[in-house]
Design a protein around this motif. Sequence first.
Motif, short mmCIF file in Angstrom:
data_model
loop_
_atom_site.label_atom_id
_atom_site.label_comp_id
_atom_site.label_asym_id
_atom_site.label_seq_id
_atom_site.Cartn_x
_atom_site.Cartn_y
_atom_site.Cartn_z
N MET A 1 0.85 -1.20 0.00
CA MET A 1 0.00 0.00 0.00
C MET A 1 0.87 1.24 0.00
SD MET A 1 -2.98 1.10 2.71
CE MET A 1 -3.91 -0.37 2.35
N THR A 2 0.65 2.15 -0.91
CA THR A 2 1.48 3.33 -1.04
C THR A 2 1.11 4.38 0.00
OG1 THR A 2 -0.02 4.41 -2.57
CG2 THR A 2 1.63 2.93 -3.52
N THR A 3 2.08 5.31 0.19
CA THR A 3 1.83 6.40 1.13
C THR A 3 0.64 7.24 0.71
OG1 THR A 3 4.20 6.50 1.59
CG2 THR A 3 2.87 8.39 2.27
N LYS A 4 0.49 7.42 -0.62
CA LYS A 4 -0.63 8.20 -1.14
C LYS A 4 -1.96 7.55 -0.79
CE LYS A 4 -2.41 10.27 -5.38
NZ LYS A 4 -2.19 10.43 -6.84
N THR A 5 -2.01 6.21 -0.89
CA THR A 5 -3.25 5.51 -0.56
C THR A 5 -3.59 5.63 0.90
OG1 THR A 5 -2.78 3.90 -2.32
CG2 THR A 5 -4.42 3.29 -0.66
N ILE A 6 -2.56 5.54 1.76
CA ILE A 6 -2.80 5.65 3.20
C ILE A 6 -3.31 7.03 3.56
CG2 ILE A 6 -1.68 5.63 5.46
CD1 ILE A 6 0.27 3.57 4.37
N SER A 7 -2.67 8.08 2.98
CA SER A 7 -3.08 9.44 3.31
C SER A 7 -4.48 9.75 2.83
CB SER A 7 -2.09 10.44 2.70
OG SER A 7 -2.09 10.32 1.30
N SER A 8 -4.89 9.11 1.71
CA SER A 8 -6.22 9.38 1.17
C SER A 8 -7.31 8.80 2.05
CB SER A 8 -6.33 8.81 -0.25
OG SER A 8 -6.24 7.38 -0.22
N ARG A 9 -6.94 7.86 2.92
CA ARG A 9 -7.92 7.23 3.79
C ARG A 9 -8.00 7.90 5.15
NH1 ARG A 9 -7.22 0.67 2.73
NH2 ARG A 9 -7.77 0.71 0.51
N ARG A 10 -7.17 8.87 5.40
CA ARG A 10 -7.21 9.56 6.67
C ARG A 10 -8.49 10.38 6.78
NH1 ARG A 10 -0.98 11.84 6.82
NH2 ARG A 10 0.04 9.83 7.24
N VAL A 11 -9.02 10.43 7.97
CA VAL A 11 -10.22 11.22 8.20
C VAL A 11 -9.81 12.68 8.35
CG1 VAL A 11 -12.20 11.60 9.71
CG2 VAL A 11 -11.35 9.28 9.32
N SER A 12 -10.40 13.54 7.56
CA SER A 12 -10.05 14.96 7.62
C SER A 12 -10.67 15.62 8.84
CB SER A 12 -10.53 15.65 6.35
OG SER A 12 -11.95 15.68 6.31
N PHE A 13 -10.20 16.82 9.15
CA PHE A 13 -10.72 17.57 10.29
C PHE A 13 -12.22 17.85 10.16
CE2 PHE A 13 -11.57 21.66 12.44
CZ PHE A 13 -11.31 21.27 13.75
N PRO A 14 -12.69 18.32 9.00
CA PRO A 14 -14.15 18.52 8.87
C PRO A 14 -14.94 17.23 9.06
CG PRO A 14 -12.99 19.70 7.13
CD PRO A 14 -11.98 18.83 7.81
N GLN A 15 -14.39 16.10 8.60
CA GLN A 15 -15.08 14.83 8.78
C GLN A 15 -15.14 14.43 10.25
OE1 GLN A 15 -12.67 12.54 6.06
NE2 GLN A 15 -14.20 12.64 4.43
N LEU A 16 -14.07 14.72 10.98
CA LEU A 16 -14.08 14.44 12.42
C LEU A 16 -15.14 15.29 13.13
CD1 LEU A 16 -10.26 14.22 13.29
CD2 LEU A 16 -11.94 12.37 13.39
N LEU A 17 -15.24 16.55 12.73
CA LEU A 17 -16.28 17.41 13.31
C LEU A 17 -17.67 16.89 12.98
CD1 LEU A 17 -14.98 21.06 12.70
CD2 LEU A 17 -15.10 19.83 14.87
N ALA A 18 -17.84 16.41 11.74
CA ALA A 18 -19.14 15.87 11.33
C ALA A 18 -19.50 14.64 12.16
CB ALA A 18 -19.12 15.52 9.85
N LEU A 19 -18.53 13.79 12.42
CA LEU A 19 -18.76 12.60 13.24
C LEU A 19 -19.12 13.00 14.67
CD1 LEU A 19 -15.85 10.27 12.03
CD2 LEU A 19 -18.30 9.97 11.60
N LEU A 20 -18.44 14.03 15.19
CA LEU A 20 -18.73 14.50 16.54
C LEU A 20 -20.14 15.05 16.63
CD1 LEU A 20 -17.91 15.21 19.43
CD2 LEU A 20 -16.89 17.33 18.54
N VAL A 21 -20.52 15.89 15.68
CA VAL A 21 -21.86 16.47 15.68
C VAL A 21 -22.92 15.37 15.54
CG1 VAL A 21 -23.46 17.95 14.40
CG2 VAL A 21 -21.11 18.70 14.79
N THR A 22 -22.65 14.40 14.68
CA THR A 22 -23.59 13.28 14.51
C THR A 22 -23.78 12.51 15.80
OG1 THR A 22 -22.96 13.03 12.17
CG2 THR A 22 -24.04 11.15 13.23
N ALA A 23 -22.67 12.27 16.50
CA ALA A 23 -22.73 11.53 17.78
C ALA A 23 -23.55 12.30 18.81
CB ALA A 23 -21.32 11.28 18.31
N VAL A 24 -23.37 13.61 18.86
CA VAL A 24 -24.12 14.42 19.82
C VAL A 24 -25.61 14.44 19.47
CG1 VAL A 24 -24.40 16.74 20.78
CG2 VAL A 24 -22.12 15.86 20.33
#
Length: 209
Positions: free
Chosen positions: A1-24
């Motif tokens: 698995m390439t570094t590019k593939t790994i980085s593309s799967r990282r959860v971005s900051f806006p996505q983390l916020l979306a998950l937090l808001v969804t959980a609340v």
Amino acid sequence: MTTKTISSRRVSFPQLLALLVTAVIVWSGINPAFPQVWLAEIIPVLLLFIPLLVTYRRFPFSHVAYSFMAVWMILHTIGAHYTFANVPFDWFNNLIGSERNHFDRFAHFAIGFYAYPIAEFLSRKEHCKPWLAALFSLTAIMAVAAGYEIIEWWYAVLAGGDAGIEFLGSQGDIWDAQKDMLADTLGALTSLAAFAVLKPYRNPTPIKR
């Protein structure tokens, strides 16, 4: 698995916020104090949250803008669960020596934070100059604040009883509506001060056309 593939799967900051808001939101809907009030309060959150999810790839806001927007959604959703007058907030109320629960003031202050993304959107889209975008966003927040107070009054009259009183959340303060609108305005001015300093229109996130 390439570094590019790994980085593309990282959860971005806006996505983390979306998950937090969804959980609340999910937590808030579990045994709320007043289901009728919870439904009425959660609708404005969803009306903002869902469009942000849908338009994320087409127009990604800055991390600061998303953070400002998430603060209000989280505070408002907590208030929807307990009702604003009954959110466990005694530590602050005792700190300032007040018998009134001031959690709703913080939520109203956070509504003003939306002046930042409004100004960012207008300036990045080049609809107007940054100073005019800031002025428009300030007046827009003030207009929304006044409109929401009218909606609160209308719903309180329509629902009646304890649900109406809890949704209104005035807690016996005859100047509650005016103070709420002031909190909204002060929040807008605070976020616009950040807008003036950070200037998100200079180094924007790429917009997909």
